[in-house]
Design an enzyme around this catalytic site. Structure first.
Site, PDB file in Angstrom:
ATOM      1  N   ARG A  50       0.834  -1.209   0.000  1.00 51.70           N
ATOM      2  CA  ARG A  50       0.000   0.000   0.000  1.00 51.70           C
ATOM      3  C   ARG A  50       0.870   1.261   0.000  1.00 51.70           C
ATOM      4  O   ARG A  50       0.547   2.245  -0.666  1.00 51.70           O
ATOM      5  CB  ARG A  50      -0.956  -0.015   1.204  1.00 51.70           C
ATOM      6  CG  ARG A  50      -2.014   1.077   1.148  1.00 51.70           C
ATOM      7  CD  ARG A  50      -3.093   0.903   2.192  1.00 51.70           C
ATOM      8  NE  ARG A  50      -2.583   1.076   3.543  1.00 51.70           N
ATOM      9  CZ  ARG A  50      -3.335   0.949   4.643  1.00 51.70           C
ATOM     10  NH1 ARG A  50      -4.623   0.650   4.547  1.00 51.70           N
ATOM     11  NH2 ARG A  50      -2.811   1.119   5.834  1.00 51.70           N
ATOM     12  N   LYS A 150      -2.438   7.166   1.177  1.00 52.91           N
ATOM     13  CA  LYS A 150      -2.186   7.469   2.589  1.00 52.91           C
ATOM     14  C   LYS A 150      -1.082   8.523   2.620  1.00 52.91           C
ATOM     15  O   LYS A 150       0.094   8.223   2.817  1.00 52.91           O
ATOM     16  CB  LYS A 150      -1.785   6.185   3.316  1.00 52.91           C
ATOM     17  CG  LYS A 150      -2.434   6.056   4.674  1.00 52.91           C
ATOM     18  CD  LYS A 150      -2.315   4.676   5.219  1.00 52.91           C
ATOM     19  CE  LYS A 150      -2.180   4.664   6.715  1.00 52.91           C
ATOM     20  NZ  LYS A 150      -3.154   5.411   7.478  1.00 52.91           N
TER      21      LYS A 150
END
Ligand code: PXG
Length: 291
Positions: A50, A150
């Site tokens: 991620r 993120k």
């Protein structure tokens, strides 16, 4: 405490970045929050994947390969001697000038790994459950700043958190730009209705949480029907149970939303069952290290 910064392990006091770092000046960078339990790093591969995806989306180069990063993370945990750790990996665009232009940073990306003791939520939260509210600040539109990234720019979430705190609550539910339920300021949201589990899809306004996916996996193993489905506030209000998921929080029951009692106003049985299963999984699966 030793912090990994630019390839070196430094004392906390010595681990510093430039005031010209674009991570500080503009929130230009990405991060991950990871946990280890009893010397097992939970879903490390998923967190590293991620991080690389967030970086790809903002055209940020991560100065280590995935394998090198995994090794650096494990090594930093070991040096700090923690069986149970909270790991923060941060990659900033690095030092540039006072303009936005990322080209001025000339590939100075800074990679930081901080390993600390976990700040556990009070046990009372898990026993009694949380009362939460929907706040006015909507989650970033995915074509403005996609919640899947993120990034170091968390103001959208912080504004929501401030609104909840100002109203006397610990956590905020954010709606997406259409008005459907997105997620909380740092957690994903689930409801249970008639023994089915529902959570919003990740495409509109929420981060694809790694704890969220682990809970969906547990549900599959228990043969509980689960749905990734758009959700309205009404569906939350009439649910039997509700809980939040996140690396820091694990699974926290919710007992009241916007003044509506959820179920009988106590943490529900299915939530408890999932939390117990989750706490077993994290102590069984993971990348092992020894101290
Ligand atoms: N949504 C958002 C917006 C998040 O920031 C989650 C969901 C849960 O994702 P994971 O992969 O952790 O299950 C997060 C988690 C904190 C904290 O202190 C949490 C996050 C970031 C920073 C701080 O609780 N991210």
């Amino acid at each position: 405490m030793k912090v990994f910064i630019d390839g070196e392990l430094k004392d906390k006091k010595e681990a510093k970045i430039s005031v010209f770092d674009h991570g500080l000046l503009y929130g230009d960078g990405v991060f991950e929050g990871i946990r280890s339990y009893d010397c097992l790093v939970f879903k490390l591969k998923e967190h590293i994947d991620r991080l690389f995806e967030s970086a790809k989306s903002i055209m940020l180069n991560i100065p280590l390969s995935k394998d090198e990063l995994q090794e650096a993370i494990i090594n930093t945990i070991k040096v700090n001697g923690l069986e149970n750790a909270y790991i923060r990996v941060v990659v900033t665009r690095g030092e540039g000038d006072l303009g936005l232009d990322p080209r001025k940073c000339k590939g100075n990306e800074t990679l930081i790994i901080i390993v600390d003791k976990i700040v556990l939520y009070p046990e009372e939260f898990y026993k009694k459950g949380l009362k939460i509210i929907t706040v006015p600040t909507v989650r970033n539109h995915p074509e403005a700043l996609n919640p899947q990234i993120k990034s170091l720019n968390y103001l959208n979430n912080i504004l929501a958190k401030i609104e909840a705190i100002n109203s006397g609550f610990n956590e905020a539910i954010m709606l997406d730009s259409i008005g459907y339920v997105a997620e909380c300021s740092g957690d994903n949201i689930f409801v249970i209705k008639n023994d089915n589990i529902y959570t919003p899809p990740q495409c509109m306004g929420s981060l694809r949480g790694i704890t969220r996916d682990a809970v969906l996996e547990i549900a599959d193993n228990f043969n509980i029907l689960r749905h990734e489905h758009v959700m309205t506030r009404h569906e939350m209000y009439i649910s039997d149970e509700c809980f939040l998921t996140g690396t820091a929080a694990e699974i926290i029951p919710v007992i009241e939303i916007d003044g509506r009692k959820i179920g009988d106003g106590k943490p529900g049985p299915m939530t408890q069952r999932l939390l117990e299963a989750f706490r077993k999984v994290v102590r069984k699966d993971g990348v092992k290290y020894s101290l």
